[in-house]
Design a protein around this motif. Structure first.
Motif, PDB file in Angstrom:
ATOM      1  N   HIS A 146       0.810  -1.223   0.000  1.00 28.94           N
ATOM      2  CA  HIS A 146       0.000   0.000   0.000  1.00 28.94           C
ATOM      3  C   HIS A 146       0.842   1.272   0.000  1.00 28.94           C
ATOM      4  O   HIS A 146       0.335   2.337  -0.319  1.00 28.94           O
ATOM      5  CB  HIS A 146      -0.910   0.001   1.219  1.00 28.94           C
ATOM      6  N   GLY A 147       2.103   1.139   0.347  1.00 27.90           N
ATOM      7  CA  GLY A 147       2.977   2.320   0.409  1.00 27.90           C
ATOM      8  C   GLY A 147       3.150   2.999  -0.940  1.00 27.90           C
ATOM      9  O   GLY A 147       3.582   4.153  -1.014  1.00 27.90           O
ATOM     10  N   GLY A 148       2.796   2.302  -2.028  1.00 31.49           N
ATOM     11  CA  GLY A 148       2.921   2.916  -3.347  1.00 31.49           C
ATOM     12  C   GLY A 148       1.560   3.181  -3.978  1.00 31.49           C
ATOM     13  O   GLY A 148       1.468   3.491  -5.159  1.00 31.49           O
ATOM     14  N   ASP A 149       0.520   3.059  -3.191  1.00 27.33           N
ATOM     15  CA  ASP A 149      -0.833   3.291  -3.721  1.00 27.33           C
ATOM     16  C   ASP A 149      -1.277   4.705  -3.345  1.00 27.33           C
ATOM     17  O   ASP A 149      -1.328   5.043  -2.150  1.00 27.33           O
ATOM     18  CB  ASP A 149      -1.792   2.258  -3.100  1.00 27.33           C
ATOM     19  N   PRO A 150      -1.594   5.538  -4.338  1.00 30.62           N
ATOM     20  CA  PRO A 150      -1.856   6.949  -4.032  1.00 30.62           C
ATOM     21  C   PRO A 150      -2.898   7.194  -2.934  1.00 30.62           C
ATOM     22  O   PRO A 150      -2.661   7.999  -2.041  1.00 30.62           O
ATOM     23  CB  PRO A 150      -2.323   7.521  -5.375  1.00 30.62           C
ATOM     24  N   PHE A 172      -3.866   8.482   3.011  1.00 28.82           N
ATOM     25  CA  PHE A 172      -4.286   8.044   4.346  1.00 28.82           C
ATOM     26  C   PHE A 172      -3.100   8.064   5.320  1.00 28.82           C
ATOM     27  O   PHE A 172      -3.231   8.519   6.462  1.00 28.82           O
ATOM     28  CB  PHE A 172      -4.901   6.637   4.267  1.00 28.82           C
ATOM     29  N   CYS A 173      -1.949   7.582   4.863  1.00 25.19           N
ATOM     30  CA  CYS A 173      -0.759   7.558   5.727  1.00 25.19           C
ATOM     31  C   CYS A 173      -0.395   8.975   6.165  1.00 25.19           C
ATOM     32  O   CYS A 173       0.030   9.209   7.301  1.00 25.19           O
ATOM     33  CB  CYS A 173       0.422   6.910   4.991  1.00 25.19           C
ATOM     34  N   HIS A 174      -0.561   9.916   5.262  1.00 23.78           N
ATOM     35  CA  HIS A 174      -0.297  11.312   5.613  1.00 23.78           C
ATOM     36  C   HIS A 174      -1.284  11.761   6.693  1.00 23.78           C
ATOM     37  O   HIS A 174      -0.905  12.385   7.674  1.00 23.78           O
ATOM     38  CB  HIS A 174      -0.447  12.189   4.364  1.00 23.78           C
ATOM     39  N   PRO A 187      10.784   0.472  -6.131  1.00 23.51           N
ATOM     40  CA  PRO A 187      11.535   1.589  -6.740  1.00 23.51           C
ATOM     41  C   PRO A 187      10.753   2.341  -7.808  1.00 23.51           C
ATOM     42  O   PRO A 187      10.747   3.567  -7.824  1.00 23.51           O
ATOM     43  CB  PRO A 187      12.761   0.907  -7.343  1.00 23.51           C
ATOM     44  N   PHE A 188      10.042   1.620  -8.684  1.00 26.18           N
ATOM     45  CA  PHE A 188       9.388   2.299  -9.795  1.00 26.18           C
ATOM     46  C   PHE A 188       8.116   3.049  -9.376  1.00 26.18           C
ATOM     47  O   PHE A 188       7.564   3.800 -10.154  1.00 26.18           O
ATOM     48  CB  PHE A 188       9.092   1.302 -10.928  1.00 26.18           C
ATOM     49  N   ARG A 189       7.687   2.822  -8.165  1.00 26.26           N
ATOM     50  CA  ARG A 189       6.510   3.567  -7.691  1.00 26.26           C
ATOM     51  C   ARG A 189       6.908   4.792  -6.867  1.00 26.26           C
ATOM     52  O   ARG A 189       6.044   5.554  -6.423  1.00 26.26           O
ATOM     53  CB  ARG A 189       5.580   2.656  -6.897  1.00 26.26           C
ATOM     54  N   ALA A 202       2.046  12.022  -2.081  1.00 27.05           N
ATOM     55  CA  ALA A 202       2.327  12.599  -0.762  1.00 27.05           C
ATOM     56  C   ALA A 202       2.179  14.118  -0.809  1.00 27.05           C
ATOM     57  O   ALA A 202       1.679  14.739   0.132  1.00 27.05           O
ATOM     58  CB  ALA A 202       3.728  12.205  -0.311  1.00 27.05           C
ATOM     59  N   ALA A 203       2.612  14.721  -1.916  1.00 28.55           N
ATOM     60  CA  ALA A 203       2.478  16.181  -2.048  1.00 28.55           C
ATOM     61  C   ALA A 203       1.006  16.562  -2.147  1.00 28.55           C
ATOM     62  O   ALA A 203       0.559  17.535  -1.537  1.00 28.55           O
ATOM     63  CB  ALA A 203       3.238  16.664  -3.280  1.00 28.55           C
TER      64      ALA A 203
END
Ligand code: PEP
Ligand code: MG
Length: 910
Positions: A868-872, A877-879, A890-892, A900-901
């Motif tokens: 999930h760390g690479g799912d927008p 949510f993590c933010h 790497p590619f995500r 994140a921005a």
């Protein structure tokens, strides 16, 4: 809800809506209000809110009290505004009824034009326009749309033709008309008669003459189309919630089909495929709006209007509108217009959907031109779409060779950048079938329609021979990031014979074809592909950053994203080359190094197996001693690649049997027996002993290191010896040792003790000092629920949301594929919880983990390293719950940076 306002007006006398009311008025409604307010020529109308749609569905398809009365008031207002009257045979008010969701869903829902026509008003329209043919053509179009959309007169099975089209074709044959435009007024009157009969025969109901009845029917049909299959599919793909509902826009009709001083078109204020700052669009003289979007006639390029004597004044106006729109909306606009008797009308505008290439270029240019705010530049991007920038292009030499060999068949419009090469198919079904078998597919259609959506999703590339840049194919391809060539007019596709012909080439379904969506070229045969420019700059390093404009635009947006985001971005990597790539993409360290991946390399698997199968502790220790130098070397490589960035290294996690050949692999067991010098029988017995019914909940994670502490000891030693070795060479290191699957504080304590002891020993032995931390994964519910206790011993947490999802939902991460699609279809699950965090369930555990963890250790660093760390949406949510970083493959990394921005801009948390 009787008291809330149900209908919002836009017109000269008053406009109640505004551009920022998209949730209530839908994108189209809000922007019609905004355009009216800035003085653009918008035909007056009104918007029925999305709240009514929501109410409609919540209450068994019933409207709220007072709705009918408010609709009547709206009709009366519009009559006053236009000076025309609903149902007035002399001066009839005619309207369009269109859907308009918060986010545009192009072509997915229904539209009805020319509403208000009946036998009397058609005669009125004939008189008012002195054009009987036009009036009766408008009427038959209305009957066709109304009959289909509102009254449900459609083809009843796959092999049937559209019933209205069939009647039209028959009539054309009878009167020997070559095309629609050669039908006379009398022919059209006959057509209307036949259409009415068809409706009556099929539905048992007569077509309603009363415009008010027509209107209610049309509004209900548009609301109804919110739940049609293709709209649902579209929402699933783009994660648009079902409960947003759509608004309905009722707008006074203007006609682009009254003669050669009329036209209709669509335009983008910049090129949506490349992002170039050029006016980009197309139009058709003497046509109705749907003709352009449907791609039935190939339209003219917008700039050609400058030379069209009759419409050149309107073109000048359009050029001015282009500027006004960008200035007022602060983004590229995609708008529809109609010219009625030389007068320009704006029918809608919206932020233009664009390819990732266009996104980065437009954001770069418009921010520099001060037309777009940097915040909007971030918000307007689709993080997931950045993957497109990594999409392959044709290999230069293969491409040149194909051209030299005369394989170029046609050139169409470059509608979706990148290169696709594969098997050509003509139907969406075939595309899905072959894609499911792992084939690369290019879907070739005369034109696409929303029915082709599934096939388009399955294909690598899309080719059409009719339709322009705003045809359905181009629109959808752009949004999905598919390679697409649209409107390659030289190509002829015969669905019956299953052939594609062009300039002496005849290709059959199943033959190979290649398309270049950046240039519009179509080739016969396969052409090798090569990495994209971004890939060449960042990964293969075969291109200099200074030589790649694409890289520069991309880099601009990434730097901007870094300025806004609060979340750190790390990567899941366990090899130095992965680390190097991830850093090039912007990773700030490793969030998860799965040490077990290293166990499979070369012949070290033999030592791993010896370690697992050893029955005596000393044998196990000897095997571990063989592994130690390998692991140390691995970690050294990683530390050097990181060059001082943090490395979160996880101790051994998977069930041990994963390293052994199972009972169905006799050959493998034979090999192991030979490697270890024991009998096959013994191997089989030991494998059997290790067999678990439910290994994911079995002997794995920290349980391994607790029952067999020598494994953790070896791994800790390898990490620390590697740290000492690179420190000696002046390389900075920041190891973070992570213990998996902890649910009890005591589990962690036992491992922490070993790790600290080994660190001390290594520092003493090597004389080198280095800082390190010890933390844990939070990936079982008990870990989250007792996070306050665990945080007393953990210097950091990392959420293992793969396991946390599996254990929270009680759904196996390996076996849930069989029912998750059904669960999504039934709306039990909004999204696959293993791809996107189940925020209400798993998310609650995470929140508890964060709050409890920081209650005993306020400065606890917390990250996430599940997929999930690479799912927008998960990144957002993590933010929101205050994590310090996300970690992804790497590619995500670029995707996570942008997401994140966006999260930081949308949800600022202090
Ligand atoms: C997790 O469970 O989320 C995790 C990252 O660990 P793994 O996928 O290796 O179990
Ligand atoms: Mg895990």
């Amino acid at each position: 809800m009787a008291k809330t306002k149900m209908i919002y007006y836009f017109g000269k006398s008053k406009t109640d809506g505004a551009g920022d009311m998209k949730a209530l008025l839908g994108g189209k409604g809000a922007n019609l209000a905004a355009m009216t307010k800035i003085g653009l020529p918008v035909p007056p109308g009104y918007t029925i809110t999305t709240e009514i749609c929501v109410h409609y569905y919540k209450n068994g398809k019933k409207y709220p009290d007072g709705f009918d009365a408010e609709l009547k008031t709206a009709v009366a207002w519009m009559e006053k505004e236009t000076g025309k009257k609903f149902g007035d045979p002399k001066n009839p008010l005619l309207v369009s009824v269109r859907s308009g969701a918060r986010d545009s869903m192009p072509g997915m829902m229904d539209t009805i034009l020319n509403l208000g026509l009946n036998d009397e008003t058609t005669e009125g329209l004939k008189k008012a326009t002195s054009n009987g043919r036009f009036a009766w053509d408008s009427y038959r179009r209305f009957l066709q749309m109304y009959g289909d959309v509102v009254m449900g007169v459609q083809k009843r099975h796959e092999n049937e033709h559209d019933p209205f089209e069939e009647i039209m074709d028959n009539l054309k044959k009878e009167v020997k008309a070559v095309d629609d435009t050669s039908l006379t007024e009398e022919n059209l009157q006959e057509l209307v008669k036949r259409y009415k009969k068809l409706i009556k025969d099929r539905t048992g109901k007569a077509f309603p003459n009363d415009p008010m009845t027509q209107l209610i029917g049309a509004v209900s049909a548009v609301f109804g189309s919110w739940m049609n299959e293709r709209a649902i599919l579209y929402r699933q793909k783009y994660r648009i919630p079902d409960d947003w509902g759509t608004a309905v826009n009722v707008q006074s009709m203007v006609f682009g089909n009254m003669g050669d001083d009329c036209a209709t078109g669509v335009a983008f204020t910049r090129d949506p495929a490349t992002g170039e700052n050029v006016f980009y669009g197309e139009y058709l003289v003497n046509a109705q709006g749907e003709d352009v979007v449907a791609g039935v006639r190939t339209p003219l390029k917008i700039e050609e209007m400058a030379n069209d004597k009759i419409n050149s004044a309107a073109y000048k106006e359009l050029v001015a509108v282009r500027k006004t729109l960008e200035k007022n909306f602060g983004d590229v606009q995609d708008f529809e217009f109609t010219i009625e008797k030389k007068k320009l009308y704006m029918l809608q505008t919206r932020n233009g959907k664009r390819t990732a290439l266009a996104y980065v270029k437009i954001a770069h240019d418009m921010v520099k031109e001060k037309l777009m705010t940097p915040e909007h530049a971030i918000k307007s991007g689709d993080p997931e779409a950045l993957n497109q920038l990594l999409q392959p292009i044709f290999d230069v030499s293969a491409y040149e060779k194909a051209k030299k060999d005369g394989k170029l068949m046609a050139v169409g419009l470059a509608a979706g950048p990148g290169a696709a090469s594969g098997t050509m198919v003509f139907t969406a079904d075939k595309a899905e079938e072959l894609a499911a078998k792992g084939k690369k597919v290019v879907l070739a259609r005369v034109e696409t329609s929303p029915e082709d959506l599934r096939g388009m999703i399955a294909s690598d590339g899309i080719l059409t021979c009719r339709g322009g840049v705003s045809s359905h194919a181009a629109l959808v391809a752009r949004q999905m990031g598919k390679v697409c060539v649209a409107g390659a007019g030289d190509i002829e596709i015969d669905y019956h014979k299953k052939t594609l012909k062009c300039k002496g080439f005849t290709l059959k379904e199943g033959d190979s074809i290649s398309i270049n969506g950046s240039t519009g070229e179509v080739f016969s045969g396969l052409i090798d592909t090569a990495p994209s420019e971004l890939n060449q700059v960042l990964v293969t390093k075969t291109m200099k950053a200074a030589d790649s404009k694409v890289f520069q635009y991309y880099n601009h947006i990434m730097k901007l994203a870094d300025k806004y985001r609060k979340l750190g971005i790390r990567t899941n990597a366990d090899q130095p080359d992965q680390v190097v790539n991830a850093i090039a993409f912007g990773a700030e360290g490793i969030g998860l190094c799965r040490t077990e991946h290293m166990f499979f390399e070369g012949d070290r698997i033999i030592a791993v197996r010896k370690m697992i199968l050893a029955e005596k502790e000393e044998d196990r220790k000897a095997a571990l001693a063989t592994l130690l130098p390998y692991q140390q070397k691995d970690f050294e490589g990683i530390f050097r690649a990181l060059d001082g960035l943090p490395a979160c290294i996880r101790l051994l996690d998977p069930p041990l049997h994963e390293f052994l050949p199972q009972h169905d692999n006799k050959k493998g067991q034979q090999e192991v027996a030979e490697q270890l010098g024991i009998t096959v029988k013994d191997v089989a017995r030991l494998v059997e002993e290790l067999h678990e019914f439910n290994p994911m909940l079995g002997f794995r994670g920290c349980r391994l290191g607790i029952v067999r502490p020598e494994i953790s000891e070896m791994q800790a030693r390898a990490i620390f010896q590697a740290a000492a070795a690179v420190v000696k060479d002046g390389v900075k290191v920041k190891p973070e040792i992570m213990v998996p699957l902890v649910g009890f504080k005591k589990e962690l304590d036992l491992q922490v003790e070993i790790i600290h002891r080994v660190a001390k020993e290594v520092m003493k032995e090597t004389g080198k000092k280095f800082a390190y931390t010890v933390g844990t994964m939070i990936e079982v519910p008990r870990g989250a629920l007792t996070a306050d206790e665990i945080a007393e011993s953990a210097e950091f947490f990392s959420f293992g949301t793969n396991d946390l999802t599996q254990t929270c939902l009680g759904m196996s991460r390996d076996d849930s594929g069989s029912f998750i699609p059904a669960y999504q279809e039934l709306d039990i699950l909004k999204a696959n919880p293993f791809a996107s965090i189940d925020t209400t369930g798993v998310g609650q555990l995470m929140k508890i983990g964060v709050d409890k963890g920081r209650s005993t250790r306020p400065d606890l660093k917390i990250g996430i390293c599940g997929e999930h760390g690479g799912d927008p949406t998960s990144v957002v949510f993590c933010h929101q719950i205050g994590l310090n970083y996300v970690s992804c493959s790497p590619f995500r990394v670029p995707i996570a940076r942008l997401a994140a921005a966006q999260a930081a801009i949308l949800y600022s948390v202090d």
